[in-house]
Motif scaffolding. Sequence first.
Motif, PDB file in Angstrom:
ATOM      1  N   THR A 256     -13.869   1.961  -7.337  1.00 48.70           N
ATOM      2  CA  THR A 256     -13.120   0.978  -8.142  1.00 48.70           C
ATOM      3  C   THR A 256     -13.607  -0.450  -7.921  1.00 48.70           C
ATOM      4  O   THR A 256     -12.858  -1.398  -8.095  1.00 48.70           O
TER       5      THR A 256
ATOM      6  N   ASN B  28       5.214  -0.027  -3.086  1.00 43.20           N
ATOM      7  CA  ASN B  28       4.946   0.017  -4.531  1.00 43.20           C
ATOM      8  C   ASN B  28       5.158  -1.367  -5.134  1.00 43.20           C
ATOM      9  O   ASN B  28       5.698  -2.274  -4.482  1.00 43.20           O
TER      10      ASN B  28
ATOM     11  N   ASP C  47       0.868  -1.187   0.000  1.00 38.53           N
ATOM     12  CA  ASP C  47       0.000   0.000   0.000  1.00 38.53           C
ATOM     13  C   ASP C  47       0.897   1.226   0.000  1.00 38.53           C
ATOM     14  O   ASP C  47       1.882   1.277   0.741  1.00 38.53           O
TER      15      ASP C  47
ATOM     16  N   THR D 106      -9.861  -1.892  -2.171  1.00 38.37           N
ATOM     17  CA  THR D 106     -10.388  -0.972  -3.160  1.00 38.37           C
ATOM     18  C   THR D 106     -11.314   0.063  -2.534  1.00 38.37           C
ATOM     19  O   THR D 106     -11.979  -0.212  -1.528  1.00 38.37           O
TER      20      THR D 106
ATOM     21  N   ARG E 270      -4.969   0.934  -6.106  1.00 36.29           N
ATOM     22  CA  ARG E 270      -4.332   2.171  -6.573  1.00 36.29           C
ATOM     23  C   ARG E 270      -2.902   2.227  -6.054  1.00 36.29           C
ATOM     24  O   ARG E 270      -2.657   2.502  -4.885  1.00 36.29           O
TER      25      ARG E 270
ATOM     26  N   ASP F 108      -3.268  -2.923  -2.501  1.00 32.38           N
ATOM     27  CA  ASP F 108      -4.157  -1.801  -2.813  1.00 32.38           C
ATOM     28  C   ASP F 108      -4.247  -1.700  -4.332  1.00 32.38           C
ATOM     29  O   ASP F 108      -3.229  -1.819  -5.026  1.00 32.38           O
TER      30      ASP F 108
ATOM     31  N   THR G 242     -13.335  -2.636 -10.913  1.00 31.29           N
ATOM     32  CA  THR G 242     -11.949  -3.092 -11.094  1.00 31.29           C
ATOM     33  C   THR G 242     -11.645  -4.278 -10.188  1.00 31.29           C
ATOM     34  O   THR G 242     -10.948  -5.222 -10.572  1.00 31.29           O
TER      35      THR G 242
ATOM     36  N   ASP H  24      -0.230  -0.549 -11.209  1.00 34.09           N
ATOM     37  CA  ASP H  24      -1.366  -0.652 -10.290  1.00 34.09           C
ATOM     38  C   ASP H  24      -1.517  -2.075  -9.740  1.00 34.09           C
ATOM     39  O   ASP H  24      -0.794  -2.998 -10.126  1.00 34.09           O
TER      40      ASP H  24
END
Length: 443
Positions: free
Chosen positions: A86, A35, A10, A82, A56, A54, A89, A61
């Motif tokens: 989203t 990341n 996250d 999410t 995002r 996460d 997604t 992503d």
Amino acid sequence: MRITKLLVVDDEKDLLEIIVRRLRRKGFQVDEATNAEEALLLLKKNIYDVAIYDIRLPKMDGISLLKETKMIQQETEVLMLTGHGTIETAIKAMKLGAFDYLTKPYNLSELEMTIAKASENKLLKEKNDSMRKIIEQQNKFHIIGESSKFKEVLELTKKIADSEVPVLIEGESGTGKELFAKALHYWSCRADEPFVAVNSGALPEQLLESELFGHVKGAFTGANKDKKGLVEAANGGTLFLDEIGEMPLPVQVKLLRFLETGEFRRVGDVRERKVQVRIVTATNRYLENEVDNGNFRDDLYYRLNVVKLTIPPLRERKEDIPLFIDFFLQKANKTYKKLSAEALKQLSTYDFPGNVRELHHLIERGLLLSNGDVIEADDLLLPRQKGKISMLKETSRTLEDLEKEHIYAVLTDTNWNKTKAAKILGISVRNLYRKIEQFQFKE
């Protein structure tokens, strides 16, 4: 108890810190990343039960990270985090292999419950994969026998195959003890790991210790380089110690220590090494008697004898003889050949002191000597037909008498070639010399 290993990714560092701290307090082993790049490096180094992403994330992503994860670790369960905007997604992520998704804001108890379900699902899939492999191996690795005594041993073998406990296999020479040792290995989750067999009675003490545990350069004359032992070679798999009753007492001490700790030293080394190996042993002796006579350590015997498989001799499962005959004919690619009624009758009344191995040799002999498509009784050259020894003329003969007569017959057939005779009898040359002395044979 198994600890669930997690990867949490996250980019919100404060939220990530809260999640990681809570999960660690709950007993999970947790790695973290902010990341996808960091996460991919961790995935290449470690195996995770559950990954939590996460959706995002910067640069790459969560959906792309999910795809990469499934390429690296197909078995890892992935949870997606999410926001409300989203959800579509997240549903897409489910179709790509995600286990579940949680909508922000969520509470940590809900996250823990979902992790537990994902971890349980991964364990279930692992068990199913293990069972599938075992069933596949059982279908490949076929052991012949339909008699009730034999089926009992076979069922016990299947039941204990996937456990870690040591197994002692008892049975006369030629009954197929190594075959059952292989079944224990190939019907287990260790099937893809090494199966290593060693004859405990074939080597003198120092060589046997070196063979088992290895040695370092200079440990003894002729040790010109470091050598890995069979214990190390079998790491992760099964080590089969045949003729365990003939193992010298000093080596028994070292084997006992290895069984108790999983640790050993190469000959001449001071470094402790550790491996994970399942030990299966076999003997054609009654080890209880060897213990009473001081030839075998009682503490080692009890360590090895956690589960005992006793393979019945062929004379106690004669209904299996036709099955073996068909198998040996197929193995020799001579399925067009058949045994005459008289040959079958003689085999069905023969006591087979050499058991299945002897039957195999008789069929091979019959194939060599027979003319045409039928193997006659005379082609088998059963010992009683040679005029040297009558194996069956007295029903009161003891097992020792039969053993004595059979060994003498094999020695005579091989012109007293001890190496060849020992191979036919399925015993070590050292054991054969002991039998010759015991029975006072004269060449």
